[in-house]
Scaffold this motif. Structure first.
Motif, PDB file in Angstrom:
ATOM      1  N   CYS A 100      41.860  -4.965   4.093  1.00 13.77           N
ATOM      2  CA  CYS A 100      43.034  -4.717   3.739  1.00 13.77           C
ATOM      3  C   CYS A 100      43.978  -6.175   3.932  1.00 13.77           C
ATOM      4  CB  CYS A 100      43.628  -3.551   4.934  1.00 13.77           C
ATOM      5  SG  CYS A 100      45.321  -3.329   4.543  1.00 13.77           S
ATOM      6  N   CYS A 116      46.887   3.799   5.785  1.00  4.38           N
ATOM      7  CA  CYS A 116      46.793   3.221   4.376  1.00  4.38           C
ATOM      8  C   CYS A 116      47.375   4.352   3.178  1.00  4.38           C
ATOM      9  CB  CYS A 116      45.244   2.940   3.909  1.00  4.38           C
ATOM     10  SG  CYS A 116      44.950   2.696   2.434  1.00  4.38           S
ATOM     11  N   LYS A 120      50.079   4.115   0.387  1.00  7.15           N
ATOM     12  CA  LYS A 120      49.933   4.513  -0.832  1.00  7.15           C
ATOM     13  C   LYS A 120      50.688   5.449  -1.642  1.00  7.15           C
ATOM     14  CE  LYS A 120      45.220   5.071  -0.737  1.00  7.15           C
ATOM     15  NZ  LYS A 120      43.600   5.229  -1.142  1.00  7.15           N
ATOM     16  N   CYS A 125      52.836   0.133  -0.650  1.00  9.48           N
ATOM     17  CA  CYS A 125      51.621  -0.803  -0.849  1.00  9.48           C
ATOM     18  C   CYS A 125      51.711  -1.453  -2.079  1.00  9.48           C
ATOM     19  CB  CYS A 125      50.458  -0.288  -0.348  1.00  9.48           C
ATOM     20  SG  CYS A 125      48.947  -1.448  -0.456  1.00  9.48           S
ATOM     21  N   TYR A 128      48.367  -1.717  -3.779  1.00 11.84           N
ATOM     22  CA  TYR A 128      47.690  -0.771  -4.296  1.00 11.84           C
ATOM     23  C   TYR A 128      48.348  -0.317  -5.560  1.00 11.84           C
ATOM     24  CZ  TYR A 128      45.972   4.110  -4.769  1.00 11.84           C
ATOM     25  OH  TYR A 128      45.425   5.039  -5.366  1.00 11.84           O
ATOM     26  N   CYS A 170      44.695  -4.945  -4.206  1.00 10.16           N
ATOM     27  CA  CYS A 170      43.943  -4.200  -2.824  1.00 10.16           C
ATOM     28  C   CYS A 170      42.596  -4.588  -2.964  1.00 10.16           C
ATOM     29  CB  CYS A 170      44.191  -2.781  -2.776  1.00 10.16           C
ATOM     30  SG  CYS A 170      43.209  -2.267  -1.656  1.00 10.16           S
TER      31      CYS A 170
HETATM   32  S1  SF4 Z   1      45.779   0.196  -0.144  1.00 13.78           S
HETATM   33 FE1  SF4 Z   1      47.093  -1.178   0.685  1.00 13.78          FE
HETATM   34  S2  SF4 Z   1      47.006  -0.524   2.743  1.00 13.78           S
HETATM   35 FE2  SF4 Z   1      45.538   0.417   1.902  1.00 13.78          FE
HETATM   36  S3  SF4 Z   1      43.826  -1.083   2.297  1.00 13.78           S
HETATM   37 FE3  SF4 Z   1      44.659  -1.380   0.165  1.00 13.78          FE
HETATM   38  S4  SF4 Z   1      46.156  -3.415   0.653  1.00 13.78           S
HETATM   39 FE4  SF4 Z   1      45.484  -2.107   2.670  1.00 13.78          FE
END
Ligand code: SF4
Length: 613
Positions: A100, A116, A120, A125, A128, A170
């Motif tokens: 992450c 998370c 999302k 995020c 994402y 991501c």
């Molecule tokens: S979706 Fe966003 S919060 Fe979840 S692991 Fe990926 S970067 Fe991290």
């Protein structure tokens, strides 16, 4: 079948292992392999599995308990590609938390997955959103943004992470998308043995377990890791803090639900007998809380999400409570529930007993599997515990010359509880003092517990530098201790006092001059607790082998792991002293690997003196 073996020559033990793997792959079976250090397990398993997978349109999952073991698998594939001009695509998948890059969510500990998901869902995020997109245009933009990274196979996860950081993607989601085109996925146990995570991964890749070959590295860790995956704990004060959080978002329904939950949770204290601090909860006692959890879980999850978005926090007690209640609702058939009275609080823990409730189905449905480790004995115990049905069990001999290692069972002392006394401790200390003085270099003494280490340490008269592992040592301090100790090996030699079962005994390599002698004091049994008793009862009922499976075999395994620090390469020479008369008794000796041999003696000093280091 052509095997793309990456090295120039194949050792006899490697050839045996490769042939057995090929046979298991063709028959769709699971090979449970005790393969000692030095065989070259990674290349010997990945090469035949990938060769078979490529020709049969399957994927290989190389599962490890630690991400530090991924690099060797990546290098193996690189060598295969270079040697045979292949284009095998490997990806390195680690936990979402490690991948992450979200500035807030990446710092969440427990409850990371929920945080998370919440980020999302709420569109908070950006990484994402950039990876997935929701409208047609966004999806097209996402594809453009990802195109460079999606082809970067064969890299370690940190390289993918950096590439994603630059493109604001991501890293986890991108890596999951890469599975579709990969031949080999190098990942953690939980990516396959956690039902939800596996279904997500395989679903995205558009494959079923039947199209996967599983290689489980260091498989002796699997039963405990699966149990740990399903274990969780909650304190009464966490529920009260969750209620405060519900108050800040004026969620009256959540507050009322928590009132009921706190009442039910607190009533569990009545199960603790007078004068005791803890108790096992029988299924009827925990049932009302579970039924309540089922009714109120959605409400609490929604409240947690609203709270975290409103306060802009990525963790909360509402979330922690919801995670606990979720586990309680999902609990497996054979689970231990414990209630503990703490200072001003109460703690309830969920501890699953039977890893086969998760693993049996996975092994049954996979195309084929290989479980391997240098300490996977007794093999049939692992097959039983993990619920593997169609298996082949095999123990391989060590590729290292037998004469390089002197194994001694010393039958003069014991740390058996009923025989512990001052004279016994003096005797143990005297043997340690005398033998380490003879060893021309470094020695480690592994004690069964910190308590016994503390009792024996003042009785030692070692004339060399002595280093001591402490109970609550940070990882950084432990690493420094190990490197200081290794440095002593380049000079006159020193003695490290450590414990069996810890990270030094099981996770550190001491090749060559780093270690000449290991002394294993006593049999490192697990502490007797409600958990260990429940496990003994469970395996007694299931296999009539409660003590063996839950207590004796894991203890001998710890001793063998600790002793295994001495001989790490073909040219290493050294001594392993098993300092407890019980080691040579049949009821414990039977758990040593079949090819293991030791001399039983009352005078180890004499034999150590004669040994050519
Ligand atoms: S979706 Fe966003 S919060 Fe979840 S692991 Fe990926 S970067 Fe991290």
């Amino acid at each position: 079948m052509k095997i793309f073996f990456p090295h120039d020559s194949v050792r006899p033990q490697q050839s045996e292992l490769i042939n057995d793997i090929v046979k298991a792959l063709h028959e769709g079976k699971t090979l449970v392999a005790n393969a000692p250090t030095g065989i070259g397990k990674t290349a010997s398993s990945i090469a035949p599995a990938l060769s078979f997978a490529i020709q049969n349109n399957l994927k290989v999952f190389f599962l490890t308990p630690k991400s530090s073991q991924h690099e060797i698998a990546i290098q193996t594939v690189k060598m295969m590609n270079e040697k045979f001009g292949l284009k095998i695509k490997a990806i390195d998948l680690v936990g979402k938390g490690k991948m992450c890059i979200h500035p807030l969510v990446s710092h969440v500990g427990a409850g990371f997955y929920e945080a998370c998901n919440s980020a999302k869902k709420s569109g908070k995020c950006v990484f994402y959103s950039n990876t997935k997109g929701s409208t047609k245009k966004q999806k097209a933009d996402a594809l453009k943004r990802k195109s460079d990274v999606l082809t970067q196979y064969g890299n370690s996860y940190d390289k993918i992470k950096n590439a994603c950081f630059v493109k604001e993607l991501c890293p986890y989601e991108v890596t999951i998308e890469m599975i579709r085109g990969a031949n080999l996925v190098i990942c953690d146990y939980f990516h396959i043995f956690n039902d939800e995570i596996r279904q997500g991964i395989l679903g995205q890749a558009g494959i079923t377990l039947g199209e996967c070959i599983l290689i489980v590295d260091e498989a002796h860790n699997l039963p405990k890791r699966v149990r740990d995956m399903l274990s969780t704990t909650l304190k009464a004060e966490d529920l009260k803090k969750a209620q405060d959080e519900a108050k800040t978002i004026a969620d009256e329904d959540a507050m009322k639900a928590l009132d009921e939950i706190i009442l039910e949770f607190s009533s569990l204290v009545n199960n603790i007998p007078f004068g005791e601090a803890e108790a096992v909860l029988d299924p009827d006692s925990i049932l009302p809380l579970r039924l309540l959890a089922k009714k109120k879980l959605d409400l609490l999850e929604d409240a947690a999400s609203v709270f975290m978005n409103k306060i802009n926090k990525e963790n909360s007690f509402l979330l922690a409570s919801a995670v606990f209640l979720h586990t309680l609702c999902q609990q497996k058939k054979h689970t231990l529930h414990m209630v503990e009275r703490q200072k001003n609080s109460l703690r309830v823990s969920i501890y699953p007993l039977d890893p086969s409730e998760l693993t049996a189905d996975v092994f049954k449905k996979s195309a084929s599997a290989v479980l391997m480790s240098g300490t996977l004995t007794p093999l049939d115990m692992y097959a039983d515990i993990l619920g593997i049905e169609d298996f082949v069990l095999k123990e391989y001999t060590s590729p290292f010359p037998k004469e390089n290692c002197l194994n001694l069972f010393v039958d003069r002392t014991t740390t058996k509880y009923t025989e512990r006394n001052s004279a016994q401790y003096d005797e143990i200390a005297s043997i340690i003092t005398m033998t380490t003085a003879i060893v021309p270099g470094n020695s480690i003494v592994f004690f069964p517990s910190f308590e016994i280490l503390k009792v024996i340490e003042p009785r030692l008269g070692i004339g060399r530098k002595v280093l001591i592992q402490e109970k609550l040592m940070s990882q950084e301090k432990k690493s420094r201790l190990v490197s200081d100790f290794k440095a002593l090996g380049r000079g006159f030699g020193g003695v490290l006092l450590a414990v069996s079962g810890g990270s030094i005994a099981e996770g550190v390599d001491f090749p060559g001059e780093n270690l000449r002698c290991a002394i294993i004091v006593g049999i490192p049994f697990a502490k007797v607790s409600f958990q260990s008793k429940a496990l003994i009862d469970f395996y007694e009922k299931k296999f009539h082998k409660g003590w063996d499976y839950a207590y004796n075999a894991p203890a001998i395994n710890r001793a063998v792991q600790a002793a295994g620090r001495v001989i790490r390469t073909e040219s290493d020479r050294g001594v392993c002293i098993f300092l407890d008369k019980r080691f040579s008794e049949p009821m414990y000796k039977k758990f040593f690997p079949k090819n293991f041999s030791a001399i039983t003696t009352g005078s180890p000093e004499e034999l150590v003196k004669k040994f050519k280091f």
